[in-house]
Design a protein around this motif. Structure first.
Motif, PDB file in Angstrom:
ATOM      1  N   SER A  20      10.872   1.269  -3.403  1.00 39.11           N
ATOM      2  CA  SER A  20      10.401   2.652  -3.474  1.00 39.11           C
ATOM      3  C   SER A  20       8.928   2.811  -3.138  1.00 39.11           C
ATOM      4  N   SER A  21       8.161   1.746  -3.272  1.00 39.39           N
ATOM      5  CA  SER A  21       6.746   1.908  -2.962  1.00 39.39           C
ATOM      6  C   SER A  21       6.497   1.861  -1.466  1.00 39.39           C
ATOM      7  N   VAL A  22       7.499   1.536  -0.686  1.00 40.96           N
ATOM      8  CA  VAL A  22       7.309   1.408   0.749  1.00 40.96           C
ATOM      9  C   VAL A  22       8.208   2.346   1.543  1.00 40.96           C
ATOM     10  N   HIS A  23       9.490   2.356   1.204  1.00 41.13           N
ATOM     11  CA  HIS A  23      10.440   3.092   2.029  1.00 41.13           C
ATOM     12  C   HIS A  23      10.277   4.604   1.849  1.00 41.13           C
ATOM     13  N   PRO A  24      10.262   5.347   2.938  1.00 33.01           N
ATOM     14  CA  PRO A  24      10.044   6.805   2.814  1.00 33.01           C
ATOM     15  C   PRO A  24      11.072   7.495   1.927  1.00 33.01           C
ATOM     16  N   ILE A  25      12.336   7.049   2.017  1.00 38.11           N
ATOM     17  CA  ILE A  25      13.363   7.695   1.180  1.00 38.11           C
ATOM     18  C   ILE A  25      13.108   7.353  -0.291  1.00 38.11           C
ATOM     19  N   GLY A  26      12.755   6.095  -0.513  1.00 32.14           N
ATOM     20  CA  GLY A  26      12.430   5.683  -1.875  1.00 32.14           C
ATOM     21  C   GLY A  26      11.266   6.475  -2.425  1.00 32.14           C
ATOM     22  N   LYS A  27      10.264   6.645  -1.590  1.00 29.81           N
ATOM     23  CA  LYS A  27       9.083   7.408  -2.032  1.00 29.81           C
ATOM     24  C   LYS A  27       9.447   8.860  -2.330  1.00 29.81           C
ATOM     25  N   LEU A  28      10.336   9.384  -1.512  1.00 36.54           N
ATOM     26  CA  LEU A  28      10.767  10.770  -1.701  1.00 36.54           C
ATOM     27  C   LEU A  28      11.524  10.929  -3.024  1.00 36.54           C
ATOM     28  N   LEU A  29      12.339   9.928  -3.339  1.00 37.79           N
ATOM     29  CA  LEU A  29      13.157  10.013  -4.549  1.00 37.79           C
ATOM     30  C   LEU A  29      12.367   9.695  -5.817  1.00 37.79           C
ATOM     31  N   GLU A  30      11.349   8.895  -5.658  1.00 37.80           N
ATOM     32  CA  GLU A  30      10.620   8.361  -6.818  1.00 37.80           C
ATOM     33  C   GLU A  30      10.264   9.422  -7.878  1.00 37.80           C
TER      34      GLU A  30
ATOM     35  N   HIS B 125       0.846  -1.181   0.000  1.00 38.70           N
ATOM     36  CA  HIS B 125       0.000   0.000   0.000  1.00 38.70           C
ATOM     37  C   HIS B 125       0.883   1.233   0.000  1.00 38.70           C
ATOM     38  N   HIS B 126       0.472   2.258  -0.738  1.00 39.62           N
ATOM     39  CA  HIS B 126       1.332   3.422  -0.929  1.00 39.62           C
ATOM     40  C   HIS B 126       1.376   4.290   0.309  1.00 39.62           C
ATOM     41  N   ARG B 127       2.005   3.739   1.291  1.00 40.81           N
ATOM     42  CA  ARG B 127       2.127   4.479   2.532  1.00 40.81           C
ATOM     43  C   ARG B 127       3.523   4.146   3.057  1.00 40.81           C
ATOM     44  N   ALA B 128       4.251   5.175   3.427  1.00 40.20           N
ATOM     45  CA  ALA B 128       5.642   4.966   3.778  1.00 40.20           C
ATOM     46  C   ALA B 128       5.773   4.271   5.130  1.00 40.20           C
TER      47      ALA B 128
END
Ligand code: FE2
Length: 647
Positions: free
Chosen positions: A564-574, A163-166
């Motif tokens: 990237s769909s989970v980790h906050p840093i990944g989401k930030l970079l995506e 789920h798209h939540r960090a």
């Protein structure tokens, strides 16, 4: 305590709408929805196993009957009314769940022999099994947008969508996150025979692996010694649509058309929002089935002119015999035919932006003030540096003609060289070292002429101008020489071009050419050669290498380490990764390969990429951004107001 952990079963039902994109499903028709199952995974540990960090899971529910004991499924295909784009929905129900079940991930298994394309899965809690699942009021939405490959090993061959939540390495989902990371690194890759043509394919081709540039058609490889270069994504890897704009099966052509439509829409339709920036073309049918954007584009195109320009470019292009271009030409001609049948509204004017210069081409091209202004405000402001020592590197001797020319100019301004350096008056754009090793080779190419060059500027304040005071152009002693030790220095004429510009007859000037003062064309030509270097360096290094190529291994590494769909840093970079794989892949196929535009049309020809590699030898990641880049170049006076307070 035990009592507090007790959860009531049978209270909660979660209904799901599973959307499968048939346009991206394999067309052999071998995919059976009854062989595809979905399983829900909770975000919290299973309360039935106190002390365990394992999540609780729903039963596996297949997309169509026969349903399992604790879930049901039915197909409710939805067909777009206007276009033949089929997006069937499957309604599923997951029952007997704890009433506080929070969905953290879904597991998708495909027991077919072929992959299928999963568009999205939407879920909502309900106490009423017959709740209206058409409502858009979803509790969890999984934008999967991915291929799901067939199961070979039931233990490992499944896809997990989070789920798209960090969450930071959430204990409950840790095993599933690790599973996905192993998959993304290629550890779970297996080969199977396809039913279609008995060819071997990989079960999972969504893998992020590094590779060198060995696909450009040169007799050298970019990456490693002697031509170091950033790694690229290994081909055969299918890129997640979430990080690119294309999905499985896309080609350069589709991406090209996508980009073309984007650009044309952007140019022609002021302020229009593109409906879905992630929408992609999987086929011509999909293009026809595009939403507002396609219609908008058609309506707003005065497209004949635009397409004629494209056709002209193709005809003149070195690719004119390339099958890809031939096909594209045919496509454009069909497209033009379509457009003729449509009553097109007038588009807004295109490219009304003008550079921040006034006057005629003459003013722009030959004006030294403008040449100086563009050193900072032009296309490549990332190279100019405050001159800290003189002479610059690789001049071969202590007192050079360049130094002499600079000193002569400074003398007229009552400065010594030391004073000018001390008072931050001198700046340099230095392309000597970047080009010197290849100047001899480039000049062996018929019709090409280049030099290693550097230009020195004087900072005049007021009025805050950079004035070009000398350009040094250098050649090697012979064509095989890696150093350019033959230097020639050019300085501006004492009378500026503006002062010698002839006054036209209708403004009272003489019509006799003999009365027109002569320009110093040596200086003008020196500027042109320098601008040529500036352009090449900008494209090969500042733009392609420093912006595009160096980002690719960073994205690959991020994908292999941070889900990237989970980790906050990944989401930030995506969002910063969007389109990079696509654009870089297209560049390898169209721009930088041996028959590409750059080796054919740039002055440096086939040596262009070696020059780019040479610049990479001294590239430092930590020196690219503000403030270090500016501190290194000591340009704080220029940028500090809008660059960074740290300067
Ligand atoms: Fe770019």
């Amino acid at each position: 305590m035990e009592g507090s952990l007790e959860r009531r079963r049978d209270d909660l039902t979660i209904v799901a709408q599973v959307n499968v994109n048939l346009m991206k499903i394999n067309l052999a028709g071998l995919t059976n929805p009854a062989q595809i199952s979905i399983q829900l995974v909770s975000l919290t540990p299973n309360a039935d196993s106190p002390g365990s960090t394992e999540p609780s899971k729903s039963a596996e529910v297949t997309l169509v009957n026969p349903p399992p004991a604790n879930g049901t499924a039915s197909q409710a295909a939805e067909f777009d009314n206007q276009f033949p784009v089929v997006v069937p929905s499957f309604s599923l129900e997951f029952t007997q769940l704890a009433d506080d079940f929070q969905v953290g991930a879904i597991i998708v298994r495909n027991n077919n022999k072929e992959h299928f394309y999963l568009d999205s899965v939407k879920l909502k809690r309900t106490k009423n099994i017959h709740d209206d699942s058409d409502s858009d009021d979803w509790d969890w939405v999984f934008e999967c947008d991915s291929q799901v490959h067939p199961t070979v090993d039931p233990e490992n061959d499944f896809r997990v969508f989070f789920h798209h939540r960090a969450v930071f390495a959430h204990e409950t989902l840790k095993k599933l996150i690790d599973h996905e990371l192993h998959r993304l690194r290629g550890d779970l890759r297996r080969e199977v025979k396809t039913l279609e043509d008995d060819a071997t394919q990989f079960v999972d081709d969504l893998i992020y692996e590094f590779d060198v540039y060995n696909d450009l058609g040169f007799d050298f490889i970019l990456g490693g010694s002697p031509f170091p270069y950033p790694r690229r994504l290994k081909e055969r890897t299918i890129v997640e649509p979430s990080v690119s704009t294309t999905g499985h099966g896309n080609t350069v052509l589709q991406t090209f058309i996508h980009t073309l439509l984007d650009k044309v829409t952007e140019l022609y339709f002021d302020g229009t929002q593109v409906e879905d920036p992630k929408t992609t073309f999987g086929s011509i049918l999909e293009i026809a089935g595009m939403d507002n954007r396609f219609e908008t584009t058609i309506k707003c195109l005065e497209a004949h002119k635009v397409l004629d320009v494209f056709l002209d470019v193709f005809h003149q292009s070195i690719f004119s015999k390339n099958p890809f271009i031939v096909f594209l030409e045919k496509f454009i001609n069909v497209f033009k035919g379509l457009l003729q049948a449509i009553d097109l509204p007038k588009p807004r004017s295109v490219l009304t932006l003008t550079p921040g210069v006034g006057g005629t081409w003459y003013d722009v091209l030959m004006n030294d003030d403008e040449f100086g202004r563009q050193a900072l405000a032009g296309m490549n402001p990332a190279v100019i540096t405050r001159l800290k020592t003189f002479p610059p590197s690789d001049t071969g001797k202590k007192i050079t003609d360049l130094q002499h020319a600079v000193e002569q100019y400074l003398k007229s301004k009552q400065f010594t060289l030391e004073q000018a350096i001390e008072e931050n008056k001198l700046y340099i754009i230095d392309y000597h070292d970047a080009f010197k090793a290849h100047v001899g080779e480039i000049n062996q190419i018929s019709g090409r002429k280049t030099y290693a060059g550097r230009a020195v500027f004087f900072y005049k304040k007021p009025p805050g101008k950079l004035i070009p005071i000398a350009i040094e152009l250098s050649l090697p002693k012979d064509s095989g020489d890696q150093h350019c030790t033959l230097h020639r220095v050019f300085t501006p004429p004492v009378v500026t071009p503006q002062e010698v510009q002839p006054i036209s007859k209708d403004k009272g000037g003489s019509s006799d050419p003999a009365d027109e003062p002569l320009l110093d064309f040596s200086w003008e030509l020196a500027k042109i050669h320098f601008i040529s270097l500036d352009f090449s360096f900008h494209e090969l290094v500042s733009h392609w290498l420093y912006s595009h190529a160096v980002m690719e291994p960073i994205i690959i590494a991020t994908k292999r380490t941070l889900l990237s769909s989970v980790h906050p840093i990944g989401k930030l970079l995506e969002p910063t990764f969007r389109n990079t794989f696509d654009i870089n892949r297209n560049a390898r196929q169209i721009l930088i390969n041996k028959i590409g535009i750059i080796p054919n049309d740039f002055t440096a020809g086939e040596y262009s990429m070696k020059i780019s590699s040479g610049a990479y030898k001294t590239w430092r990641f930590d020196m690219q951004a503000l403030p270090k880049n500016l501190v290194e170049r000591i340009l704080d006076f220029v940028y500090h107001l809008n660059g960074t307070d740290a300067c």
